[in-house]
Design a protein around this motif. Sequence first.
Motif, PDB file in Angstrom:
ATOM      1  N   ALA A   1       1.850  -0.035  11.375  1.00 50.30           N
ATOM      2  CA  ALA A   1       2.272  -1.181  10.572  1.00 50.30           C
ATOM      3  C   ALA A   1       1.070  -2.046  10.200  1.00 50.30           C
ATOM      4  N   GLY A   2       0.165  -2.231  11.144  1.00 55.00           N
ATOM      5  CA  GLY A   2      -1.053  -2.997  10.857  1.00 55.00           C
ATOM      6  C   GLY A   2      -1.904  -2.318   9.796  1.00 55.00           C
ATOM      7  N   GLN A   3      -2.007  -0.989   9.882  1.00 57.58           N
ATOM      8  CA  GLN A   3      -2.775  -0.251   8.883  1.00 57.58           C
ATOM      9  C   GLN A   3      -2.142  -0.367   7.502  1.00 57.58           C
ATOM     10  N   VAL A   4      -0.820  -0.247   7.459  1.00 55.66           N
ATOM     11  CA  VAL A   4      -0.108  -0.342   6.181  1.00 55.66           C
ATOM     12  C   VAL A   4      -0.275  -1.736   5.597  1.00 55.66           C
ATOM     13  N   ALA A   5      -0.126  -2.751   6.438  1.00 60.10           N
ATOM     14  CA  ALA A   5      -0.289  -4.130   5.960  1.00 60.10           C
ATOM     15  C   ALA A   5      -1.704  -4.357   5.432  1.00 60.10           C
ATOM     16  N   GLN A   6      -2.686  -3.829   6.125  1.00 55.13           N
ATOM     17  CA  GLN A   6      -4.073  -4.001   5.677  1.00 55.13           C
ATOM     18  C   GLN A   6      -4.313  -3.279   4.353  1.00 55.13           C
TER      19      GLN A   6
ATOM     20  N   THR B   1      -4.024  -5.406  -3.095  1.00 57.31           N
ATOM     21  CA  THR B   1      -3.396  -6.479  -3.862  1.00 57.31           C
ATOM     22  C   THR B   1      -4.473  -7.410  -4.409  1.00 57.31           C
ATOM     23  N   PRO B   2      -4.424  -7.695  -5.718  1.00 57.11           N
ATOM     24  CA  PRO B   2      -5.428  -8.604  -6.314  1.00 57.11           C
ATOM     25  C   PRO B   2      -5.321 -10.011  -5.709  1.00 57.11           C
ATOM     26  N   ASP B   3      -6.455 -10.724  -5.701  1.00 55.37           N
ATOM     27  CA  ASP B   3      -6.504 -12.058  -5.102  1.00 55.37           C
ATOM     28  C   ASP B   3      -5.512 -13.041  -5.725  1.00 55.37           C
ATOM     29  N   PRO B   4      -5.372 -13.090  -7.056  1.00 57.38           N
ATOM     30  CA  PRO B   4      -4.398 -14.044  -7.613  1.00 57.38           C
ATOM     31  C   PRO B   4      -2.973 -13.777  -7.115  1.00 57.38           C
ATOM     32  N   VAL B   5      -2.629 -12.512  -6.933  1.00 59.75           N
ATOM     33  CA  VAL B   5      -1.296 -12.173  -6.429  1.00 59.75           C
ATOM     34  C   VAL B   5      -1.158 -12.630  -4.979  1.00 59.75           C
ATOM     35  N   LEU B   6      -2.220 -12.441  -4.198  1.00 61.68           N
ATOM     36  CA  LEU B   6      -2.183 -12.891  -2.798  1.00 61.68           C
ATOM     37  C   LEU B   6      -2.000 -14.405  -2.717  1.00 61.68           C
TER      38      LEU B   6
END
Length: 156
Positions: free
Chosen positions: A71-76, A82-87
């Motif tokens: 799960a940690g790998q998937v989240a990372q 994910t682009p910074d503006p989306v984050l």
Amino acid sequence: MSETPRTDTENPTPEDLRRQVEHTRDELGHTVEALAAKADIKAQAKERTAAVKQQTAEKTALATGQVREKAGQVAQKLKDRTPDPVLEKTAQAAAQVRDGAARAGQYAVDKTPDPLLQTAGQAATAARANRKPLLAAAGALLLTVLLVRRSRGHRR
């Protein structure tokens, strides 16, 4: 005629006989203990149950660790892709959701009758007391979802 010399086995001394008797008693005691252990089915069942319980706990801990790591790998990976503006927008939306949830939770607490709040508190306490089985079940569910998604990805 000459007599053949007698050995200790042909003419044992009283001390030899005592040692043989003591040795035989020891062997008999071990044999009786072994037979009693074989006949004690309840104790055998308890031993097997304890062994299975230990193995299950070890496997659950291993699976939970693997699920957490995956799960940690998937989240990372998601974060990296994910682009910074989306984050940033996601972080803002998450903050708004948290604030809204806190307001809604407070509203629910204010409007909920006391007996229902007590029952909910007891349920929460029970969930906290059984956290490991709940986490293991959630981890197993997450692992199953990931494996199903992975197998569907191979079929395409």
